[in-house]
Design a protein around this motif. Structure first.
Motif, PDB file in Angstrom:
ATOM      1  N   LEU A  38      -0.025  15.710  -3.116  1.00  0.00           N
ATOM      2  CA  LEU A  38      -1.256  14.996  -3.477  1.00  0.00           C
ATOM      3  C   LEU A  38      -1.885  14.310  -2.262  1.00  0.00           C
ATOM      4  CD1 LEU A  38      -0.219  13.332  -6.861  1.00  0.00           C
ATOM      5  CD2 LEU A  38      -1.924  15.142  -6.556  1.00  0.00           C
ATOM      6  N   GLY A  39      -1.050  13.903  -1.309  1.00  0.00           N
ATOM      7  CA  GLY A  39      -1.565  13.250  -0.106  1.00  0.00           C
ATOM      8  C   GLY A  39      -0.991  11.880   0.178  1.00  0.00           C
ATOM      9  N   PHE A  40      -0.036  11.414  -0.625  1.00  0.00           N
ATOM     10  CA  PHE A  40       0.546  10.091  -0.391  1.00  0.00           C
ATOM     11  C   PHE A  40       1.352  10.076   0.905  1.00  0.00           C
ATOM     12  CE2 PHE A  40      -0.455   9.633  -4.869  1.00  0.00           C
ATOM     13  CZ  PHE A  40      -0.854   8.305  -4.946  1.00  0.00           C
ATOM     14  N   ASP A  41       1.396   8.919   1.536  1.00  0.00           N
ATOM     15  CA  ASP A  41       2.124   8.758   2.792  1.00  0.00           C
ATOM     16  C   ASP A  41       3.627   8.645   2.583  1.00  0.00           C
ATOM     17  OD1 ASP A  41      -0.149   8.469   4.733  1.00  0.00           O
ATOM     18  OD2 ASP A  41      -0.643   6.833   3.367  1.00  0.00           O
ATOM     19  N   GLY A  42       4.023   8.162   1.417  1.00  0.00           N
ATOM     20  CA  GLY A  42       5.440   7.978   1.155  1.00  0.00           C
ATOM     21  C   GLY A  42       5.649   7.517  -0.268  1.00  0.00           C
ATOM     22  N   LYS A  43       6.906   7.169  -0.560  1.00  0.00           N
ATOM     23  CA  LYS A  43       7.263   6.800  -1.931  1.00  0.00           C
ATOM     24  C   LYS A  43       7.980   5.457  -1.934  1.00  0.00           C
ATOM     25  CE  LYS A  43       8.822   8.976  -6.197  1.00  0.00           C
ATOM     26  NZ  LYS A  43       7.479   8.857  -6.813  1.00  0.00           N
ATOM     27  N   THR A  44       7.665   4.650  -2.932  1.00  0.00           N
ATOM     28  CA  THR A  44       8.416   3.426  -3.132  1.00  0.00           C
ATOM     29  C   THR A  44       9.707   3.766  -3.863  1.00  0.00           C
ATOM     30  OG1 THR A  44       7.006   3.015  -5.074  1.00  0.00           O
ATOM     31  CG2 THR A  44       6.493   1.807  -3.056  1.00  0.00           C
ATOM     32  N   LEU A  45      10.779   3.060  -3.488  1.00  0.00           N
ATOM     33  CA  LEU A  45      12.124   3.419  -3.942  1.00  0.00           C
ATOM     34  C   LEU A  45      12.837   2.202  -4.510  1.00  0.00           C
ATOM     35  CD1 LEU A  45      13.120   5.362  -0.691  1.00  0.00           C
ATOM     36  CD2 LEU A  45      11.965   6.287  -2.712  1.00  0.00           C
ATOM     37  N   ILE A  46      13.807   2.464  -5.395  1.00  0.00           N
ATOM     38  CA  ILE A  46      14.544   1.366  -6.005  1.00  0.00           C
ATOM     39  C   ILE A  46      16.015   1.348  -5.606  1.00  0.00           C
ATOM     40  CG2 ILE A  46      12.994   1.173  -7.988  1.00  0.00           C
ATOM     41  CD1 ILE A  46      15.089   2.761  -9.622  1.00  0.00           C
ATOM     42  N   ILE A  96      -6.207   6.120  -7.041  1.00  0.00           N
ATOM     43  CA  ILE A  96      -5.603   5.258  -6.022  1.00  0.00           C
ATOM     44  C   ILE A  96      -5.668   5.928  -4.660  1.00  0.00           C
ATOM     45  CG2 ILE A  96      -3.400   4.273  -5.254  1.00  0.00           C
ATOM     46  CD1 ILE A  96      -2.757   3.871  -8.284  1.00  0.00           C
ATOM     47  N   LEU A  97      -5.332   7.207  -4.615  1.00  0.00           N
ATOM     48  CA  LEU A  97      -5.355   7.936  -3.345  1.00  0.00           C
ATOM     49  C   LEU A  97      -6.771   8.053  -2.794  1.00  0.00           C
ATOM     50  CD1 LEU A  97      -3.591   9.467  -1.335  1.00  0.00           C
ATOM     51  CD2 LEU A  97      -4.014  11.528  -2.657  1.00  0.00           C
ATOM     52  N   LEU A  98      -7.734   8.364  -3.643  1.00  0.00           N
ATOM     53  CA  LEU A  98      -9.126   8.456  -3.196  1.00  0.00           C
ATOM     54  C   LEU A  98      -9.607   7.134  -2.616  1.00  0.00           C
ATOM     55  CD1 LEU A  98     -10.688  10.538  -6.098  1.00  0.00           C
ATOM     56  CD2 LEU A  98     -10.671  11.196  -3.684  1.00  0.00           C
ATOM     57  N   ALA A  99      -9.290   6.029  -3.292  1.00  0.00           N
ATOM     58  CA  ALA A  99      -9.715   4.723  -2.807  1.00  0.00           C
ATOM     59  C   ALA A  99      -9.060   4.391  -1.476  1.00  0.00           C
ATOM     60  CB  ALA A  99      -9.382   3.647  -3.842  1.00  0.00           C
ATOM     61  N   ALA A 100      -7.784   4.706  -1.345  1.00  0.00           N
ATOM     62  CA  ALA A 100      -7.081   4.431  -0.093  1.00  0.00           C
ATOM     63  C   ALA A 100      -7.702   5.217   1.059  1.00  0.00           C
ATOM     64  CB  ALA A 100      -5.607   4.776  -0.235  1.00  0.00           C
TER      65      ALA A 100
END
Length: 289
Positions: free
Chosen positions: A211-219, A176-180
């Motif tokens: 890993l390189g993600f911009d942020g996190k989805t939260l509940i 997912i990260l590579l594709a983004a």
């Protein structure tokens, strides 16, 4: 460098909960996903849609990015969701369980027919088929702006188990990260379900950031503070970035392509990363209002 929009914390809010929608205007979240899909029971879908559209149309969310997660196109509610969201003023539509470029194109056609041909799309990648097709999904349209990892559904479909180190989803997160990044999109990590496990949540945030993600989805709003802190540059990182930018500019003025900062070789690629760090810190400092 294009303007950077912080997406450290992206909070799901059930569209059927009017009080939560009202409170969202005051939360320290970078982005809000007003949910018409998983968080809403079938009997409450129509009421939730009306509440979400009213909330988005009323505004008052400040600088918070507002996204509406619609039901899938094959459900009884998907078409009505897209038609309603088209004119509400949301920043983007979040499409659940995207598995092929055709899913993106179908949403585009529906939004264009409803008068919103330019509305951004966030694609949730939460099935094995979606993961395997993620590069094509990311490149399906200029309207795709973000990929969102749906790790809960993915673990279920894989027949896997949730583990502290998340080994069960790391291959999927990497794809997912590579594709983004290959398509210049934002990349958002999946949710952490155990609200009592604060240490595990912070570890997952650090892993996602590394890993390189911009942020996190939260509940839950209780997760906001940690996500905002971990996905933002530290003061030390910002200071180091500024030193890199200044030292490289001085080296270039002297006709040099590289220099050394804090004992490390600095080239143009490091300057690019440093500028992004400073820009993100400045965007975070600007706040939501």
């Amino acid at each position: 460098m294009p303007a950077i929009r912080p997406r450290r914390s992206v909070l799901y809010l059930p569209g059927s909960n009017a009080r939560a929608l009202e409170k969202a205007r005051t939360l320290d979240a970078d982005a809000l996903i007003l949910d018409l899909e998983d968080a809403v029971a079938p009997a409450a879908k129509d009421e939730a849609r009306a509440q979400v559209i009213a909330a988005v149309s009323a505004g008052g969310f400040g600088g918070r990015e507002v996204i509406v997660r619609v039901n899938g196109g094959a459900t009884p509610w998907g078409a009505a969701d897209l038609a309603a969201v088209a004119g509400a003023g949301a920043d983007a539509v979040c499409l659940p369980k995207v598995e092929r470029p055709d899913d993106v194109h179908a949403a585009e056609r529906a939004l264009a027919a409803a008068g919103a041909p330019d509305l951004d799309l966030w694609c949730m990648i939460e099935t094995p088929r979606g993961v395997l097709a993620v590069a094509d999904i990311a490149a399906a349209s200029p309207r795709v702006a973000a990929l969102v990892a749906g790790t809960s559904d993915l673990v279920k479909d894989l027949g896997a188990r949730h583990t502290p180190g998340r080994a069960e989803v790391l291959p999927s997160l990497g794809l997912i990260l590579l594709a983004a990044r290959a398509s210049g999109l934002a990349a958002l990590d999946g949710v952490h379900l155990d609200l009592s496990d604060e240490a595990g949540f912070e570890a997952a945030c650090r892993q996602g950031r590394d890993l390189g993600f911009d942020g996190k989805t939260l509940i839950h709003p209780k997760q906001l503070a940690a996500a905002n802190r971990i996905f933002a540059p530290t003061s030390a990182e910002v200071e180091a970035a500024r030193r890199i930018i200044a030292a490289h500019a001085e080296a270039e003025a002297e006709g040099k392509g590289v220099t050394v900062v804090d004992g490390r070789l600095v080239e143009a690629l490091h300057v690019e990363a440093a500028r992004r760090t400073v820009a993100l810190a400045e965007a975070v400092a600007a706040g939501h209002d």
